[in-house]
Design an enzyme around this catalytic site. Structure first.
Site, PDB file in Angstrom:
ATOM      1  N   TYR A 132       0.722  -1.415  -0.167  1.00 31.36           N
ATOM      2  CA  TYR A 132      -0.090  -0.130  -0.033  1.00 31.36           C
ATOM      3  C   TYR A 132       0.943   1.174  -0.147  1.00 31.36           C
ATOM      4  O   TYR A 132       0.356   2.532   0.473  1.00 31.36           O
ATOM      5  CB  TYR A 132      -0.814  -0.094   1.292  1.00 31.36           C
ATOM      6  CG  TYR A 132      -2.256  -0.878   1.114  1.00 31.36           C
ATOM      7  CD1 TYR A 132      -1.869  -2.363   1.236  1.00 31.36           C
ATOM      8  CD2 TYR A 132      -3.527  -0.607   1.127  1.00 31.36           C
ATOM      9  CE1 TYR A 132      -2.837  -3.206   0.861  1.00 31.36           C
ATOM     10  CE2 TYR A 132      -4.327  -1.615   1.059  1.00 31.36           C
ATOM     11  CZ  TYR A 132      -4.022  -2.923   1.074  1.00 31.36           C
ATOM     12  OH  TYR A 132      -5.007  -3.766   0.808  1.00 31.36           O
ATOM     13  N   LYS A 178       4.837 -14.053   4.092  1.00 32.64           N
ATOM     14  CA  LYS A 178       5.052 -15.086   3.032  1.00 32.64           C
ATOM     15  C   LYS A 178       6.630 -15.294   2.545  1.00 32.64           C
ATOM     16  O   LYS A 178       6.963 -15.084   1.450  1.00 32.64           O
ATOM     17  CB  LYS A 178       4.311 -14.790   1.856  1.00 32.64           C
ATOM     18  CG  LYS A 178       4.080 -15.732   0.621  1.00 32.64           C
ATOM     19  CD  LYS A 178       3.170 -16.978   0.885  1.00 32.64           C
ATOM     20  CE  LYS A 178       3.385 -18.013  -0.329  1.00 32.64           C
ATOM     21  NZ  LYS A 178       2.815 -19.211   0.191  1.00 32.64           N
ATOM     22  N   ASP A 211      -1.130 -18.085   3.392  1.00 34.14           N
ATOM     23  CA  ASP A 211      -2.261 -18.971   2.984  1.00 34.14           C
ATOM     24  C   ASP A 211      -2.677 -19.965   3.986  1.00 34.14           C
ATOM     25  O   ASP A 211      -3.839 -20.168   4.109  1.00 34.14           O
ATOM     26  CB  ASP A 211      -1.544 -19.696   1.501  1.00 34.14           C
ATOM     27  CG  ASP A 211      -0.023 -19.967   1.933  1.00 34.14           C
ATOM     28  OD1 ASP A 211       0.610 -19.648   2.554  1.00 34.14           O
ATOM     29  OD2 ASP A 211       0.358 -20.605   0.897  1.00 34.14           O
ATOM     30  N   ASP A 235      -4.750  -6.587   5.746  1.00 36.22           N
ATOM     31  CA  ASP A 235      -6.052  -6.344   5.191  1.00 36.22           C
ATOM     32  C   ASP A 235      -7.154  -7.321   5.005  1.00 36.22           C
ATOM     33  O   ASP A 235      -8.316  -7.385   5.281  1.00 36.22           O
ATOM     34  CB  ASP A 235      -6.063  -5.482   3.866  1.00 36.22           C
ATOM     35  CG  ASP A 235      -7.120  -4.596   3.295  1.00 36.22           C
ATOM     36  OD1 ASP A 235      -8.213  -4.408   3.992  1.00 36.22           O
ATOM     37  OD2 ASP A 235      -7.159  -4.121   2.222  1.00 36.22           O
ATOM     38  N   ASP A 239     -10.349  -8.728   7.415  1.00 38.74           N
ATOM     39  CA  ASP A 239     -11.907  -8.797   6.864  1.00 38.74           C
ATOM     40  C   ASP A 239     -12.451 -10.158   7.099  1.00 38.74           C
ATOM     41  O   ASP A 239     -13.545 -10.304   7.473  1.00 38.74           O
ATOM     42  CB  ASP A 239     -12.086  -8.522   5.350  1.00 38.74           C
ATOM     43  CG  ASP A 239     -12.119  -6.804   5.329  1.00 38.74           C
ATOM     44  OD1 ASP A 239     -11.814  -5.964   6.173  1.00 38.74           O
ATOM     45  OD2 ASP A 239     -12.735  -6.387   4.244  1.00 38.74           O
TER      46      ASP A 239
END
Ligand code: NAD
Length: 342
Positions: A132, A178, A211, A235, A239
């Site tokens: 971002y 990751k 993941d 993010d 959610d």
């Protein structure tokens, strides 16, 4: 003498004004019943509805007003998507006030269907860099590049924030990355987390790839306490976290920096329900509870939370998202009444 807190209020777009007004009633009630402090509100214009008149979703006078306050209660806003349109107000404010920690509590509520009945964790998302960072360009026609900037400084800062929180809770921290693919950037993040961990020997740490984390959040949500991760992963996880406990109408979030805090519901402006007095105000009410906690008004924060939980447990007042027919104002009235009798 009463403690005075200067608070900015941005009501936002769509359902924003109705959930914010419902929340202000609750804040008035808690101010009267707990006492000892005064909330000095400063109302400002911001959001999609400002663009036609001001040419921006965050007018300069609103920015000047925000700078005179300690914290902001922000209603949801519609994000402009047209090319060249201003970026989202939340993103601008996070940058402007260096609100580096995005805090999303996630827990099961009484009488609300969730994946498991005993979920209680917090997602801490790094809010200022990663994918971002806004550094994106087209290298050649049809070939785009977005830079994922990860710095040791920001990683140490978010790790410190997360460990401090974990130490005050159930003393377990999961860090998500990751690193098997993003070897350079996520090594910087991982090393920072491990370095901060040495200062918190009582906090148990667990490492998960993003993941696997999205899967484990569904499989064993009750096992998490504090999750810390980089911007995009955070993010997505936050959610997902909001959904494992039921309605988006219950999920609150905070954006915290070293000298400012912004508090908002996780949900957006839900324009199709705008002005219908139909949606659930609890997400914004719980955001206000987080704001009171941030301001040091612990009793008021706990009072709001207790009233929300008791109204939900009672099961008599339920908005449409919880399977009922009650209005936004009826939900906030029930919570307000509960606060008065605490
Ligand atoms: P949304 O969160 O506004 O709504 C999605 C659905 O969730 C709604 O149709 C409704 O069914 C449910 N919902 C949302 N809030 C609820 C509430 N309080 N009570 C009950 N049900 C509720 O998501 P969207 O429709 O994708 O986005 C609408 C606009 O909001 C977009 O412009 C988006 O960019 C923006 N947005 C803003 C923020 C923010 O200001 N922080 C966050 C997310 C989305």
């Amino acid at each position: 003498m009463a403690r005075i807190h200067d608070i900015a209020v941005l009501k936002g777009d769509g359902i924003g004004p109705e959930v914010t007004e419902a929340t202000l009633k609750v804040l008035e009630a808690v101010q009267a019943s707990v006492g000892g402090f005064k909330l000095n509100y400063q109302f400002g214009e911001a959001g999609y509805h400002c663009i036609a008149e001001h040419g921006t979703n965050l007018p300069a006078e609103t920015v000047a007003m925000l700078k005179r306050t300690k914290a902001c209660l922000k209603g949801p806003m519609t994000t402009p998507e047209e090319p060249g349109a201003p970026v989202s107000v939340a993103v601008t404010l996070r940058r402007m006030f260096n609100l580096y920690a995005n805090v999303r509590p996630c827990r099961s509520f009484p009488s609300v269907d969730a994946l498991k009945p005993n979920i209680d964790f917090v997602v801490i998302r790094e809010n200022t860099e990663g994918l971002y960072s806004g550094v994106e360009f087209e290298l050649s026609p049809g070939v785009g590049v977005a830079l994922r900037i990860i710095t040791r400084e920001a990683s140490l800062r978010i790790a410190e924030f997360a460990f401090k929180l974990a130490a005050s809770r159930r003393k377990a921290l999961t860090y998500v990355h990751k690193g098997n693919i993003l070897r350079i950037t996520d090594s910087i993040f991982k090393d920072a987390v491990k370095d901060v961990a040495r200062k918190y020997p009582d906090v148990a740490i667990e490492e998960l790839h993003i993941d696997a984390a999205t899967m484990q959040l569904i499989k064993r949500p009750e096992s998490f306490d504090v999750i810390v991760t980089t911007n995009l992963f955070g993010d997505i996880l936050s959610d997902e976290a909001a959904q494992v406990t039921g309605s988006l109408g219950l999920a609150a979030g905070a954006n915290i920096g070293d000298s400012y805090g912004m508090f908002e519901p996780v949900h957006g402006s839900a324009p199709k329900y705008s002005g219908m007095n139909r949606v659930n105000p609890i997400a914004t009410i719980l955001a206000a509870s987080m704001m009171m906690d941030y301001l040091g008004e612990k009793e008021a924060a706990a009072g709001i939370e207790k009233a929300v939980l008791e109204v939900l447990r009672g099961g008599k007042v339920r908005t449409a998202d919880l399977g009922g027919t009650h209005k936004t104002s009826q939900m906030s009235d029930a919570i307000t009444e509960r606060i008065k009798s605490l």
